[in-house]
Design an enzyme around this catalytic site. Structure first.
Site, PDB file in Angstrom:
ATOM      1  N   CYS A  32       0.834  -1.208   0.000  1.00  0.00           N
ATOM      2  CA  CYS A  32       0.000   0.000   0.000  1.00  0.00           C
ATOM      3  C   CYS A  32       0.871   1.262   0.000  1.00  0.00           C
ATOM      4  O   CYS A  32       1.502   1.587   1.003  1.00  0.00           O
ATOM      5  CB  CYS A  32      -0.907  -0.046   1.228  1.00  0.00           C
ATOM      6  SG  CYS A  32      -1.806   1.470   1.566  1.00  0.00           S
ATOM      7  N   CYS A  35       0.028   3.824   2.627  1.00  0.00           N
ATOM      8  CA  CYS A  35       0.460   3.347   3.948  1.00  0.00           C
ATOM      9  C   CYS A  35       1.928   3.693   4.186  1.00  0.00           C
ATOM     10  O   CYS A  35       2.307   4.114   5.278  1.00  0.00           O
ATOM     11  CB  CYS A  35       0.278   1.836   4.068  1.00  0.00           C
ATOM     12  SG  CYS A  35      -1.422   1.277   3.956  1.00  0.00           S
TER      13      CYS A  35
END
Length: 108
Positions: A32, A35
């Site tokens: 991600c 993230c």
């Protein structure tokens, strides 16, 4: 304990729900991009709030149980727990000030 601690499904109950300190949990995954963008912010918060709040990270791919229990359907998701209950949920990349505001509202 200034580095975020790694939380797993196995220790979620003791480290997060059973903690006597507020716990900020970053639900993330290695694949991600957003993230990874939030990571340095979470690390900085961990250093600044060392001793006052527990900062933790949970990899959702390796630990699917806790994200399922708390309805995590989008990451990054940062949940603030106090006395075993979720008191704030922040989805997506947020400015550092927004995480700080959540901690202040929880009286950290």
């Amino acid at each position: 304990m200034s580095i975020p601690i790694q939380i797993t499904d196995a220790n979620f109950q003791s480290e997060v729900l059973g903690s006597d300190q507020p716990v900020l949990v970053d639900f993330w995954a290695a694949w991600c991009g957003p993230c990874r963008a939030v990571g340095p912010t979470i690390d900085a918060i961990a250093k600044e709030h060392d001793g006052h709040v527990k900062i933790a990270k949970l990899d959702i791919d390796e630990n699917p149980q806790a994200p399922g229990e708390f309805g995590i359907s989008s990451i990054p998701a940062v949940l603030l727990f106090k006395a075993g209950a979720v008191v704030e949920t922040l989805i997506g990349v947020q400015p550092k000030e927004r995480y700080e505001q959540a901690l202040q509202q929880a009286a950290v």
